[in-house]
Design a protein around this motif. Structure first.
Motif, mmCIF file in Angstrom:
data_model
loop_
_atom_site.group_PDB
_atom_site.id
_atom_site.type_symbol
_atom_site.label_atom_id
_atom_site.label_comp_id
_atom_site.label_asym_id
_atom_site.label_seq_id
_atom_site.Cartn_x
_atom_site.Cartn_y
_atom_site.Cartn_z
ATOM 1 N N ALA A 1 0.811 -1.211 0.000
ATOM 2 C CA ALA A 1 0.000 0.000 0.000
ATOM 3 C C ALA A 1 0.848 1.266 0.000
ATOM 4 N N GLY A 2 2.166 1.102 -0.011
ATOM 5 C CA GLY A 2 3.050 2.257 -0.043
ATOM 6 C C GLY A 2 3.274 2.895 1.304
ATOM 7 N N MET A 3 3.118 2.106 2.358
ATOM 8 C CA MET A 3 3.320 2.618 3.711
ATOM 9 C C MET A 3 4.658 2.141 4.271
ATOM 10 N N PRO A 4 5.209 2.880 5.212
ATOM 11 C CA PRO A 4 6.417 2.393 5.886
ATOM 12 C C PRO A 4 6.076 1.156 6.719
ATOM 13 N N VAL A 5 7.072 0.294 6.947
ATOM 14 C CA VAL A 5 6.843 -0.940 7.703
ATOM 15 C C VAL A 5 7.834 -1.003 8.865
ATOM 16 N N PRO A 6 7.514 -0.385 9.991
ATOM 17 C CA PRO A 6 8.390 -0.531 11.158
ATOM 18 C C PRO A 6 8.428 -1.989 11.604
ATOM 19 N N ASP A 7 9.564 -2.414 12.184
ATOM 20 C CA ASP A 7 9.692 -3.839 12.511
ATOM 21 C C ASP A 7 9.084 -4.206 13.858
ATOM 22 N N GLY A 8 8.618 -3.214 14.608
ATOM 23 C CA GLY A 8 7.935 -3.496 15.859
ATOM 24 C C GLY A 8 8.832 -3.564 17.074
ATOM 25 N N THR A 9 10.148 -3.416 16.882
ATOM 26 C CA THR A 9 11.053 -3.415 18.020
ATOM 27 C C THR A 9 10.955 -2.084 18.758
ATOM 28 N N GLU A 10 11.554 -2.033 19.919
ATOM 29 C CA GLU A 10 11.479 -0.838 20.752
ATOM 30 C C GLU A 10 11.981 0.400 20.020
ATOM 31 N N SER A 11 13.016 0.223 19.190
ATOM 32 C CA SER A 11 13.603 1.362 18.478
ATOM 33 C C SER A 11 12.942 1.640 17.136
ATOM 34 N N ARG B 1 9.213 1.099 16.327
ATOM 35 C CA ARG B 1 7.823 0.702 16.535
ATOM 36 C C ARG B 1 6.863 1.518 15.679
ATOM 37 N N ALA B 2 7.227 2.722 15.316
ATOM 38 C CA ALA B 2 6.335 3.591 14.553
ATOM 39 C C ALA B 2 7.126 4.340 13.487
ATOM 40 N N ALA B 3 6.420 4.732 12.427
ATOM 41 C CA ALA B 3 7.057 5.468 11.336
ATOM 42 C C ALA B 3 6.034 6.401 10.711
ATOM 43 N N VAL C 1 -2.900 2.145 11.765
ATOM 44 C CA VAL C 1 -2.583 3.097 10.709
ATOM 45 C C VAL C 1 -3.393 4.361 10.966
ATOM 46 N N VAL C 2 -2.724 5.411 11.374
ATOM 47 C CA VAL C 2 -3.373 6.686 11.669
ATOM 48 C C VAL C 2 -3.154 7.617 10.476
ATOM 49 N N VAL C 3 -4.258 8.050 9.868
ATOM 50 C CA VAL C 3 -4.173 8.846 8.641
ATOM 51 C C VAL C 3 -5.019 10.108 8.776
ATOM 52 N N PRO C 4 -4.723 11.129 7.972
ATOM 53 C CA PRO C 4 -5.595 12.308 7.967
ATOM 54 C C PRO C 4 -7.024 11.893 7.632
ATOM 55 N N ARG C 5 -7.983 12.414 8.355
ATOM 56 C CA ARG C 5 -9.368 11.977 8.172
ATOM 57 C C ARG C 5 -9.869 12.257 6.751
ATOM 58 N N HIS C 6 -9.400 13.342 6.139
ATOM 59 C CA HIS C 6 -9.853 13.643 4.782
ATOM 60 C C HIS C 6 -9.326 12.631 3.763
ATOM 61 N N ALA C 7 -8.274 11.869 4.157
ATOM 62 C CA ALA C 7 -7.700 10.884 3.243
ATOM 63 C C ALA C 7 -8.088 9.454 3.625
ATOM 64 N N LEU C 8 -9.029 9.301 4.549
ATOM 65 C CA LEU C 8 -9.401 7.984 5.049
ATOM 66 C C LEU C 8 -9.855 7.051 3.924
ATOM 67 N N ASP C 9 -10.775 7.507 3.084
ATOM 68 C CA ASP C 9 -11.298 6.653 2.007
ATOM 69 C C ASP C 9 -10.193 6.231 1.048
ATOM 70 N N ALA C 10 -9.276 7.138 0.753
ATOM 71 C CA ALA C 10 -8.194 6.824 -0.177
ATOM 72 C C ALA C 10 -7.260 5.756 0.411
ATOM 73 N N TRP C 11 -6.936 5.875 1.692
ATOM 74 C CA TRP C 11 -6.060 4.878 2.318
ATOM 75 C C TRP C 11 -6.781 3.540 2.477
ATOM 76 N N TRP C 12 -8.070 3.569 2.758
ATOM 77 C CA TRP C 12 -8.854 2.323 2.819
ATOM 78 C C TRP C 12 -8.771 1.592 1.475
ATOM 79 N N GLU C 13 -8.924 2.344 0.397
ATOM 80 C CA GLU C 13 -8.860 1.756 -0.939
ATOM 81 C C GLU C 13 -7.477 1.173 -1.216
ATOM 82 N N ARG C 14 -6.442 1.882 -0.827
ATOM 83 C CA ARG C 14 -5.083 1.392 -1.064
ATOM 84 C C ARG C 14 -4.798 0.125 -0.270
ATOM 85 N N LEU C 15 -5.271 0.062 0.966
ATOM 86 C CA LEU C 15 -5.028 -1.118 1.794
ATOM 87 C C LEU C 15 -5.795 -2.331 1.278
#
Length: 259
Positions: free
Chosen positions: A49-59, A61-63, A84-98
């Motif tokens: 979906a073109g999103m960053p993929v943090p590995d979940g370790t302590e260092s 965890r988020a991107a 996945v926290v996204v701008p509310r105005h872009a919610l539908d677009a990110w839903w479609e991408r996912l």
């Protein structure tokens, strides 16, 4: 991230706690929206979906997401998941991408069933006015035992150093159909006396009807229980936390007595 009925009170409290730090607490509900990706293909879906993929370790965890928002990797719901926290105005677009990337849409009923299976308490549903963090697994992810003063510190410190929580969160298997299921707040009974409180009740796709419940620590794992209006219930033994080591305060006191 807080339950809607508690937002105003929490926000007011946080604003009172701002002294020298350059922070400005605010309600971001209108600005941001939350999507959850859950399952073994979480990393693949995020990357596709073109999103960053943090590995979940302590260092890692988020991107941050380009264009606003962020991805927070978590193992709360099953073995792998991401908020996945996204701008509310872009919610539908990110839903479609996912979903185009392979995520299958699911509603809150599916999410709540996975949350119950994972023994994740939801404030106000699986807690009451007597709940302390030790009872619902909130010490490790939400409480800093070395921190200075905060609300409830004396109780938290006392249980951590001298004793054990009086209740524990467990998963109940319910022997009932939809029409007989207990509801949130119903008592859990053993031999005619109340020994706990029912929290979230769900229909799980594999486990069937199950519920979270706060029960007294003294309740045996194999006890014959009822929930609500005499619905037979039993504790999932795998949901019972392992015995905790002796609290450091109690161990220290015992050492002094032996001298």
């Amino acid at each position: 991230d807080v339950e809607a009925p508690e937002l105003a009170e929490l926000l007011a409290y946080l604003k009172k706690m701002v002294f020298w730090s350059k922070v400005e607490p605010r309600d971001a509900t209108a600005e941001l929206a939350l999507l959850s990706v859950v399952g073994p293909d979480t990393a693949t879906v995020l990357a596709s979906a073109g999103m960053p993929v943090p590995d979940g370790t302590e260092s890692d965890r988020a991107a941050a997401i380009e264009g606003g928002g962020f991805v927070r990797r978590t193992a709360r719901l099953g073995k792998d998941a991401a908020d996945v926290v996204v701008p509310r105005h872009a919610l539908d677009a990110w839903w479609e991408r996912l979903t185009t990337a392979g995520a299958r849409p699911a509603g809150t009923m599916a999410y709540e069933a996975l949350r119950v299976e994972a023994l994740i308490a939801r404030n106000g549903l699986d807690t009451d006015d007597r709940t302390i963090p030790h009872e619902v697994g909130w010490i490790a992810p939400a409480v800093h035992l070395s921190k200075g003063c905060y609300r409830g510190q004396e109780t938290v410190a006392h249980v951590s150093n001298m004793g054990k929580a009086p209740r524990r969160l467990v998963l109940l298997y319910l022997d009932a159909g939809d029409e007989q299921l207990p509801t949130m707040g119903d008592p859990v009974m053993m031999e005619g006396r109340a020994v706990g409180r029912v929290g979230t009740v769900v229909q799980h796709h594999e486990l069937g009807p199950v519920a979270l419940a706060l029960v007294k620590r003294s309740v045996p794992v194999d006890a014959e229980l009822t929930a609500g209006a005499d619905t037979p219930a039993r504790i999932d033994p795998n949901s019972v936390p392992a015995d905790e080591p002796e609290p450091p305060g109690r161990a220290a006191r015992a050492g002094l007595r032996r001298r």
